[in-house]
Design a protein around this motif. Sequence first.
Motif, short mmCIF file in Angstrom:
data_model
loop_
_atom_site.label_atom_id
_atom_site.label_comp_id
_atom_site.label_asym_id
_atom_site.label_seq_id
_atom_site.Cartn_x
_atom_site.Cartn_y
_atom_site.Cartn_z
N ASP A 104 0.80 -1.18 -0.09
CA ASP A 104 0.04 0.14 0.00
C ASP A 104 0.77 1.22 0.12
O ASP A 104 1.56 1.59 1.06
N LEU A 105 0.90 1.96 -1.03
CA LEU A 105 1.65 3.32 -1.09
C LEU A 105 0.42 4.39 -1.47
O LEU A 105 0.69 5.49 -1.83
N SER A 106 -0.85 4.05 -1.19
CA SER A 106 -2.03 5.07 -1.38
C SER A 106 -2.11 5.91 -0.18
O SER A 106 -3.02 6.98 -0.31
N THR A 107 -2.15 5.45 1.21
CA THR A 107 -2.53 6.31 2.33
C THR A 107 -1.37 6.95 2.80
O THR A 107 -0.18 5.86 3.22
N ILE A 108 -1.40 8.04 3.33
CA ILE A 108 -0.28 8.98 3.84
C ILE A 108 -0.42 8.64 5.24
O ILE A 108 -1.07 9.02 6.10
N VAL A 109 0.58 7.75 5.72
CA VAL A 109 0.90 7.56 7.24
C VAL A 109 2.15 7.55 7.65
O VAL A 109 3.16 7.40 6.39
N PRO A 110 2.65 8.07 8.61
CA PRO A 110 4.15 8.14 9.03
C PRO A 110 4.85 6.81 9.01
O PRO A 110 4.19 5.82 9.19
N ALA A 111 6.13 6.70 8.79
CA ALA A 111 6.66 5.58 9.12
C ALA A 111 6.78 5.30 10.42
O ALA A 111 6.71 6.09 11.38
N ARG A 112 6.94 3.88 10.86
CA ARG A 112 6.71 3.82 12.54
C ARG A 112 7.66 3.97 13.05
O ARG A 112 8.75 3.07 13.18
N ALA A 113 7.60 5.16 13.73
CA ALA A 113 8.78 5.56 14.63
C ALA A 113 8.73 5.12 16.17
O ALA A 113 9.84 5.10 16.81
N PHE A 114 7.51 4.54 16.76
CA PHE A 114 7.43 4.44 18.08
C PHE A 114 7.75 3.16 18.08
O PHE A 114 6.92 2.02 17.18
N SER A 115 8.44 2.61 18.79
CA SER A 115 8.75 1.01 19.16
C SER A 115 7.69 0.57 20.33
O SER A 115 6.96 1.55 21.05
N SER A 116 7.56 -0.51 20.42
CA SER A 116 6.63 -1.11 21.44
C SER A 116 7.13 -0.87 22.77
O SER A 116 6.34 -0.21 23.89
N GLU A 117 8.55 -0.63 23.08
CA GLU A 117 9.23 -0.06 24.49
C GLU A 117 8.75 1.24 24.55
O GLU A 117 8.57 1.75 25.62
N ASP A 118 8.92 2.10 23.53
CA ASP A 118 8.54 3.46 23.83
C ASP A 118 7.07 3.74 24.15
O ASP A 118 6.86 4.52 25.02
N LEU A 119 6.00 3.27 23.75
CA LEU A 119 4.60 3.15 23.94
C LEU A 119 4.50 2.53 25.34
O LEU A 119 3.77 3.16 26.23
#
Length: 466
Positions: A104-119
């Motif tokens: 999917d290159l159709s929806t503008i979403v950021p790259a996944r910057a947050f790791s599970s540990e960050d959250l």
Amino acid sequence: MKDKQAKWCPELGDFAGPKYRAIVAAMQRDIQSGALPPGTRLPTQRDLAWSLQVNLSTVTEAFREATRLRLITGEVGRGTYVLPGNDAVQLYAIDKGGNHDTIDLSTIVPARAFSSEDLRQSFATLLARDNLSDIMDYPTPDLMQRCRSAIGQFYQPRGFHPRQSDMFPCAGAQAALFAALQWIAKPDLPVLVEELTFPGMKIAARQMGLRLVPVAMDEKGILPADLDRAARASGARTLVISPILQNPTGATMDADRRAAIVALAEKLDLLVIEEDVYGGFTKEPPLSLQLAGRSILVGGLSKLVAPGPRFGFVIPMLEGNEARLPEQNFAIDELVHVTSWMAAPIMLELCCHWIESGEINRHMEWQRQEARTRQSLVRRKLGLPPLGRKPAAPHLWIGAGKDSPFAGLSGDQAAAKARAAGVEIVPASTFCAGRMLSDGIRLCATSPRDRADVTEACKRLRKAWS
């Protein structure tokens, strides 16, 4: 693009009911079948009436109904054109019907910057607070004040310092846009927009019954001369604009273009709704800083950090100009009822923590670098000009033409071939606010989970378009 004139004269005997409805039904059929593609210029009402041997008033009523249904649009002195379908809503669909191998290159979403540990750490901080039960209530006045302070802190690096009393948190930037439009919206209100406008604007216009008036643009954004023409021809006094990394084209205004637009807003007495969801990818201040109290800014974190938290904001900057906006439907202090009350306290708390702690700055810087890396990767793999010193957006616009990687194809054809190859991209027709003035496709390089998927998507596109 050159206008394509249709010698359209349907057989009305195929349809029952009043003749004007038969004309609309025939138009719907031919649009759906592809006989009347988006951007096609229809015959004049007088010529069509003569061809169909009906009264001119019958065709006029049919065109009026077709315009209400968003099938066609008319431009003073230029004719009537077939509008693209409302494909914009499909970009928000949870399941687009593709298989699991589709990239999917159709929806503008950021790259996944947050790791599970960050959250985990962020939520642990949130859960450790004493008055945890407050997150199950409506947002409190203290939380609202905290949000306003956080929004002010968020904008400090870009030299933008609006009054805290003018800041209203929302459940995302789209909610902020709806709040801004609700303030001025009434049926068939003309609203000036870029000729290729972001999908959320098209959806809002459709739901609110607004009439979009497209303004021609180049790589620096809307063209001042055409803004002047469109405003005078339509009588519109509201402009919705994205001055920085515009979606879908990535156009960014330089200082001269900004000055020209600001001068025209003053001359034409325009209210400017500034969409600033990509501004954080640069150090440029919002255009609202220069608009002398005639702007409403909408923004959020969905494109800069992550869409899930639904943290957006609307900032009306209308001091001294409220009385000159006859379309307004409610006072500024009523914005809290359509903005802040709709936001989830737990998400407001989370985003305030990210901003106050400086955590968001680290994630945004990573996002900027990742967007630049991925966009450079796509440009290299598809044989496009290098990015150079231009600011990097998560999205990338590729125009149609002889030098395009899909040369010889329209944007819709390029998107169809990409879909068949297992890659979702978006054609210009999805963003078109009126007739098709320019063609191309938009893709989002940060949507896939990793760069390997971006590379694979480019490989598929080259093969599909070769």
